[in-house]
Design a protein around this motif. Structure first.
Motif, PDB file in Angstrom:
ATOM      1  N   PRO A 123      19.227  13.953  -0.278  1.00 48.57           N
ATOM      2  CA  PRO A 123      19.017  14.778   1.145  1.00 48.57           C
ATOM      3  C   PRO A 123      17.828  14.315   1.814  1.00 48.57           C
ATOM      4  N   VAL A 124      17.724  13.017   2.203  1.00 53.74           N
ATOM      5  CA  VAL A 124      16.819  12.815   2.978  1.00 53.74           C
ATOM      6  C   VAL A 124      17.106  12.000   4.279  1.00 53.74           C
ATOM      7  N   PRO A 125      17.397  12.433   5.560  1.00 52.33           N
ATOM      8  CA  PRO A 125      17.856  11.872   6.621  1.00 52.33           C
ATOM      9  C   PRO A 125      16.687  10.896   7.064  1.00 52.33           C
ATOM     10  N   MET A 126      17.212   9.916   7.838  1.00 50.95           N
ATOM     11  CA  MET A 126      16.531   8.798   8.352  1.00 50.95           C
ATOM     12  C   MET A 126      15.300   9.551   9.401  1.00 50.95           C
ATOM     13  N   ARG A 127      15.537  10.335  10.038  1.00 49.53           N
ATOM     14  CA  ARG A 127      14.860  11.016  10.907  1.00 49.53           C
ATOM     15  C   ARG A 127      13.410  11.683  10.198  1.00 49.53           C
ATOM     16  N   GLU A 128      13.759  12.222   8.985  1.00 51.47           N
ATOM     17  CA  GLU A 128      12.701  12.693   7.989  1.00 51.47           C
ATOM     18  C   GLU A 128      11.828  11.706   7.726  1.00 51.47           C
ATOM     19  N   TYR A 129      12.515  10.502   7.346  1.00 50.14           N
ATOM     20  CA  TYR A 129      11.664   9.337   6.898  1.00 50.14           C
ATOM     21  C   TYR A 129      10.654   9.038   8.063  1.00 50.14           C
ATOM     22  N   TYR A 130      11.048   9.229   9.267  1.00 47.36           N
ATOM     23  CA  TYR A 130      10.034   8.777  10.365  1.00 47.36           C
ATOM     24  C   TYR A 130       9.153  10.099  10.646  1.00 47.36           C
ATOM     25  N   ALA A 131       9.796  11.149  10.238  1.00 47.03           N
ATOM     26  CA  ALA A 131       8.602  12.411  10.518  1.00 47.03           C
ATOM     27  C   ALA A 131       7.527  12.210   9.700  1.00 47.03           C
ATOM     28  N   MET A 132       7.785  11.720   8.397  1.00 46.58           N
ATOM     29  CA  MET A 132       6.549  11.331   7.394  1.00 46.58           C
ATOM     30  C   MET A 132       5.928   9.967   7.913  1.00 46.58           C
ATOM     31  N   ALA A 133       6.809   9.164   8.539  1.00 49.40           N
ATOM     32  CA  ALA A 133       5.878   7.914   8.939  1.00 49.40           C
ATOM     33  C   ALA A 133       4.888   8.079   9.939  1.00 49.40           C
ATOM     34  N   GLY A 134       5.292   8.831  10.958  1.00 52.39           N
ATOM     35  CA  GLY A 134       4.198   9.359  11.906  1.00 52.39           C
ATOM     36  C   GLY A 134       2.944   9.803  11.364  1.00 52.39           C
ATOM     37  N   ILE A 135       3.031  10.389  10.286  1.00 54.98           N
ATOM     38  CA  ILE A 135       1.780  10.728   9.620  1.00 54.98           C
ATOM     39  C   ILE A 135       0.884   9.651   9.176  1.00 54.98           C
ATOM     40  N   PHE A 136       1.503   8.551   8.669  1.00 54.23           N
ATOM     41  CA  PHE A 136       0.996   6.984   8.288  1.00 54.23           C
ATOM     42  C   PHE A 136       0.831   6.161   9.513  1.00 54.23           C
ATOM     43  N   THR A 137       1.402   6.490  10.612  1.00 47.78           N
ATOM     44  CA  THR A 137       1.359   5.340  11.639  1.00 47.78           C
ATOM     45  C   THR A 137       0.059   5.944  12.461  1.00 47.78           C
ATOM     46  N   SER A 138      -0.366   7.256  11.995  1.00 49.99           N
ATOM     47  CA  SER A 138      -1.598   7.949  12.943  1.00 49.99           C
ATOM     48  C   SER A 138      -2.755   7.870  11.883  1.00 49.99           C
ATOM     49  N   THR A 139      -2.692   7.005  10.924  1.00 50.04           N
ATOM     50  CA  THR A 139      -3.850   6.532  10.011  1.00 50.04           C
ATOM     51  C   THR A 139      -4.107   5.161   9.703  1.00 50.04           C
ATOM     52  N   GLU A 140      -5.269   4.913   9.632  1.00 46.95           N
ATOM     53  CA  GLU A 140      -5.875   3.529   9.524  1.00 46.95           C
ATOM     54  C   GLU A 140      -6.010   3.207   8.285  1.00 46.95           C
ATOM     55  N   THR A 141      -5.244   2.229   7.740  1.00 40.10           N
ATOM     56  CA  THR A 141      -5.604   1.852   6.414  1.00 40.10           C
ATOM     57  C   THR A 141      -6.493   0.572   6.306  1.00 40.10           C
ATOM     58  N   MET A 142      -7.560   0.827   5.239  1.00 42.64           N
ATOM     59  CA  MET A 142      -8.442   0.126   5.249  1.00 42.64           C
ATOM     60  C   MET A 142      -8.706  -0.713   3.994  1.00 42.64           C
ATOM     61  N   TRP A 143      -8.105  -2.172   3.957  1.00 42.87           N
ATOM     62  CA  TRP A 143      -8.346  -2.855   2.613  1.00 42.87           C
ATOM     63  C   TRP A 143      -9.221  -4.021   2.870  1.00 42.87           C
ATOM     64  N   GLY A 144      -9.869  -4.187   3.718  1.00 44.02           N
ATOM     65  CA  GLY A 144     -11.133  -5.167   3.623  1.00 44.02           C
ATOM     66  C   GLY A 144     -10.745  -6.578   4.418  1.00 44.02           C
ATOM     67  N   VAL A 145     -11.216  -7.521   4.017  1.00 45.65           N
ATOM     68  CA  VAL A 145     -11.115  -8.844   4.963  1.00 45.65           C
ATOM     69  C   VAL A 145      -9.912  -9.666   4.495  1.00 45.65           C
ATOM     70  N   ALA A 146      -9.231  -9.260   3.421  1.00 47.15           N
ATOM     71  CA  ALA A 146      -7.804  -9.675   2.913  1.00 47.15           C
ATOM     72  C   ALA A 146      -8.196 -11.326   2.596  1.00 47.15           C
ATOM     73  N   GLY A 147      -9.334 -11.665   1.798  1.00 46.76           N
ATOM     74  CA  GLY A 147      -9.525 -12.898   1.388  1.00 46.76           C
ATOM     75  C   GLY A 147     -10.025 -13.834   2.718  1.00 46.76           C
ATOM     76  N   HIS A 148     -10.352 -13.284   3.845  1.00 48.98           N
ATOM     77  CA  HIS A 148     -10.345 -14.149   5.048  1.00 48.98           C
ATOM     78  C   HIS A 148      -9.290 -15.002   5.414  1.00 48.98           C
ATOM     79  N   GLU A 149      -7.974 -14.460   4.886  1.00 49.66           N
ATOM     80  CA  GLU A 149      -6.880 -15.179   5.395  1.00 49.66           C
ATOM     81  C   GLU A 149      -5.865 -14.364   6.504  1.00 49.66           C
ATOM     82  N   ASN A 150      -6.071 -14.394   7.614  1.00 49.42           N
ATOM     83  CA  ASN A 150      -5.424 -13.714   8.640  1.00 49.42           C
ATOM     84  C   ASN A 150      -3.862 -13.759   8.524  1.00 49.42           C
TER      85      ASN A 150
END
Length: 773
Positions: free
Chosen positions: A366-393
């Protein structure tokens, strides 16, 4: 379980020969086949088949039901789905291979997935599912999935054999046994129990001296001896290394990105800090609700010191460990990262595959698509920091990292020169590496933080980030039934509120999932056999009231993992023998009633650590950092980055797509997704590894040196070898035959060192060494 001379001679002869080993596959234990089904077969059936071949499908395809064992056995319009042991004659395999029938109709499954089905049928197509197929209707009239109903605090049941139970756990288990007309087997012998406790709690074997002392203590007062042993193991720093490793599987911890789909695999030089954080959290018994909050929103928690601030920031590495697909030509890259974060929170903490609702309403849960994007908004509002990614853009853009305040500055070695060079694909010339934004040696950590601008997400039509639809306010999964939802602050991402929502006392999943994971690591099988899936097509709990009792107790005890473990291992249920009468084995063939303990093979890390302990080489000091702490490189260009180590296995360099070679043979996960339950296999390659691995050979030689330098006669050396490897003395037959084996080997090889190393390796390859009763 005693070694036989025949095994010693056979194993030693193989080592002496130094050639290929011919192996015969023994009959796999039923738990292995069940684990294979739960990890490799059931998830594929759920994801790709149930939409058309399940009880509640809108239109049943070919009259074939795949959501029950009986449906599989019966087959559909064209006949039975499989012929046990004969995959090439099985309609299911023919359909998956797109021969006469094409299933799934959209596109074939990957070859490795089809091969899993071939293996499953070759093994006899073991299917542990019983009864009718589960549906959202469940057994009650309220149509609520069992795992989403409120956690209850059931009364401890009455039992007929009141003298048997030692604590409430035993009464729940015994009540189930008695209702089925079964009874428990005998208690485990002290020697088996201390070995079980030692591996389960700290991942290391007990010493011979510890075993002898425990046996003597049990003769005086077994209950007291067990209690004192458990408390000492829980207080050991090795406890966090053992249980931290379990959580790192869930957190898909890796020290590199893994193959990005273009063959590139950048390192994560600072990931090890998260590893150390997890180990410390388990050693200090950080309350699990706090542990969750620190990992999801540590950067938003108040700190009383620089040390605590650093700890909180490092904890958010939990959300930054994604095995990302390449950014090049990938419009969905940012949402792929978000999908991974939703998945690790969904399946890792809630046991619910929320991420399956990215492109449409969840097909089953019982997980509607709208609720997936309700949670997605939490993480699109978050900056994820992994580093320089091996200097490979082309793999990922470079990001910032957390700069730590209390951690020491560690410079690269003075003579360090990076030998892995990036080149331009068009010219072959070396790429110019940008100057780091931080001075050399700056202590850095992966993690997340709120973006300067937070906003709700838009629905991605069919999961395509270029096709946007309605804006969905940030929020959570409503099916969890939290009556007073947590309000998300407008200028914050919502991660802090997400952590608060997950750990509210009324949340139906978090505590259940957590205690089930603990139970699984202690018994080899969870009360729910699918630890990452408490959804409609996950397994049902074998002991639902016990699960709720443990979840309630867990929360009431302050979310203490150590107190939970202590209560479980002090139960008589945990302390049962792994042997049982033939009648009992037939009555409870899969041990669903817990009439005995499950005999288990050690995991990869425990096998390696136990070998180091046996050879006297194990270094129990925690590792300082990682082999790659100063290396932002592409693993695929580097060759073998691993180096010999005598540290515990948890401190090895866990590079995705390039795992530690000492561990790879024994079902090591890929660490790219949540793994609450490792695969379990018994294959010839494992025997070959035990005979031919340079690591195993080296430990055999080190143990041989120990025997030759600390004892003066053959009998004493054999006794010491058994004590070091098996934590017991040999019986007279084993002693005599081992001495004779060494004599014959020495005459063949004309080397005393190699002769004793041969015996040592035979012991290290024995089932008695690799299994825990």
């Amino acid at each position: 379980m005693k070694l036989t001379c025949h095994f010693l001679a056979l194993a030693a002869a193989a080592v002496v020969a130094g050639g290929a080993i011919a192996t015969t596959r023994a009959a796999e234990p039923s738990r292995e086949n069940i684990t294979f089904f739960e990890n490799r077969i059931r998830p594929v059936l759920v994801k790709h088949c149930y939409e058309c071949h399940a009880k509640d499908a809108e239109e049943l395809g070919g009259k074939l039901l795949l959501d029950t064992r009986d449906g599989l056995l019966k087959g559909g319009e064209t006949g039975p789905a499989f012929v046990s042991g004969k995959p090439d004659e099985s309609l299911l395999i023919q359909a998956l291979r797109w021969q006469d029938i094409q299933m799934p109709p959209e596109e074939p499954l990957p070859e490795n997935v089809i091969n899993d089905f071939v293996t499953w049928i070759n093994r006899g197509a073991v299917d542990p599912r019983t009864g009718d197929a589960p549906t959202q209707a469940e057994d009650s009239n309220d149509k609520t999935l069992w795992s989403l109903k409120p956690i209850t605090n059931p009364a401890v049941p009455e039992v007929q054999n009141q003298d048997w139970a030692r604590n409430p756990i035993d009464r729940f288990v015994l009540a189930r046994m008695e209702s089925a007309g079964a009874s428990p087997t005998t208690d485990a012998e002290p020697r088996a129990l201390i070995r079980r406790l030692s591996f389960d709690l700290i991942g290391l074997p007990p010493s011979f001296e510890d075993v002898e002392q425990f046996v003597a203590d049990c003769k005086n007062d077994r209950a007291m001896a067990v209690e004192q042993l458990v408390d000492s193991l829980l207080a050991s720093p090795q406890f966090g290394e053992r249980w931290g490793r379990h959580w790192l599987d869930v957190a898909r911890y890796g020290e590199s990105n893994g193959n990005d789909g273009l063959g590139r695999n950048p390192t994560f030089p600072h990931a090890w800090r998260y590893r150390d954080y997890v180990i410390d959290a388990f050693n200090s018994d950080t309350p699990f609700d706090r542990f969750v909050a620190e990992q999801i929103a540590g950067d938003l928690l108040p700190s009383n010191s620089d040390e605590q601030r650093d700890r909180h920031l490092i904890a958010t590495g939990f959300l930054a460990m994604a095995a990302k697909p390449a950014k090049a030509m990938n419009n969905n890259f940012d949402m792929d990262v978000v999908a991974d974060q939703i998945d690790v929170v969904g399946r890792g903490i809630m046991g619910l595959s929320v991420a399956c609702a990215r492109c449409h309403d969840h097909k089953f849960d019982p997980v509607p698509m709208r609720e997936y994007y309700a949670m997605a908004g939490i993480f699109t509002s978050t900056e994820t920091m992994w580093g320089v990614a091996g200097h490979e853009n082309l793999t990922a853009t470079s990001t910032s990292l957390h700069v730590l305040k209390a951690a020491p500055k560690v410079l690269p070695p003075a003579d360090f020169v990076e030998t892995v060079i990036l080149t331009e694909s068009a010219t072959g010339l070396s790429k110019k590496i940008p100057k780091s934004q931080w001075p050399a040696g700056t202590p850095l950590a992966m993690g997340v933080r709120d973006k300067a601008k937070t906003e709700d997400a838009k629905i991605n039509v069919k999961g395509d980030a270029k096709k946007l639809c309605d804006v969905v306010p940030r929020g959570f999964v409503s099916a969890c039934g939290i009556e007073e939802p947590v309000a998300i602050a407008e200028k914050q991402s919502g991660r802090l509120e997400l952590a608060q929502w997950l750990t509210r006392p009324g949340h139906p999943l978090t505590a259940r999932v957590a205690v089930n994971r603990v139970w699984q690591h202690l018994f080899g099988e969870g009360i729910v056999a699918t630890p990452d899936d408490f959804g409609v097509y996950g397994a049902r709990p074998t002991h639902p009231q016990l699960l709720d009792h443990l979840a309630t107790r867990f929360v009431q005890d302050g979310w203490s993992v150590k107190r939970l473990i202590r209560a479980i291992v002090l139960s008589r249920t945990y302390q049962l023998s792994s042997t049982a009468s033939q009648e009992l084995l037939e009555q409870d063939s899969t041990n669903a009633l817990l009439t005995r303990h499950n005999r288990r093979r050690l995991d990869a890390e425990s096998i390696r650590d136990a070998m180091l302990a046996a050879s006297g080489q194990l270094d129990l000091q925690p590792a300082d950092g990682s082999l790659i702490r100063h290396r932002d490189i592409l693993v695929n260009l580097a060759g073998n980055l691993h180096e010999p180590s005598t540290k515990r296995s948890v401190y090895l360099c866990y590079l995705r797509s390039s795992p530690p070679p000492e561990l790879a043979a024994f079902d090591l996960p890929e660490f790219t997704t949540v793994t609450g339950k490792r695969d379990l296999s018994t294959i010839p390659a494992q025997a070959l590894h035990m005979f031919n691995s340079p690591f195993v050979i080296a430990q055999s030689e080190k143990l041989s040196e120990l025997l030759l330098t600390t004892t003066e006669n053959d009998s004493a050396r054999v006794a010491l070898a058994f004590q070091q490897v098996l934590s017991r003395a040999p019986d007279q037959s084993e002693l005599d035959q081992a001495v004779e084996l060494v004599r014959l080997t020495n005459s063949e090889l004309e080397s005393e060192n190699k002769a004793w190393a041969t015996l040592c390796q035979a012991l290290l390859t024995a089932n008695e060494f690799r299994y825990v009763d």
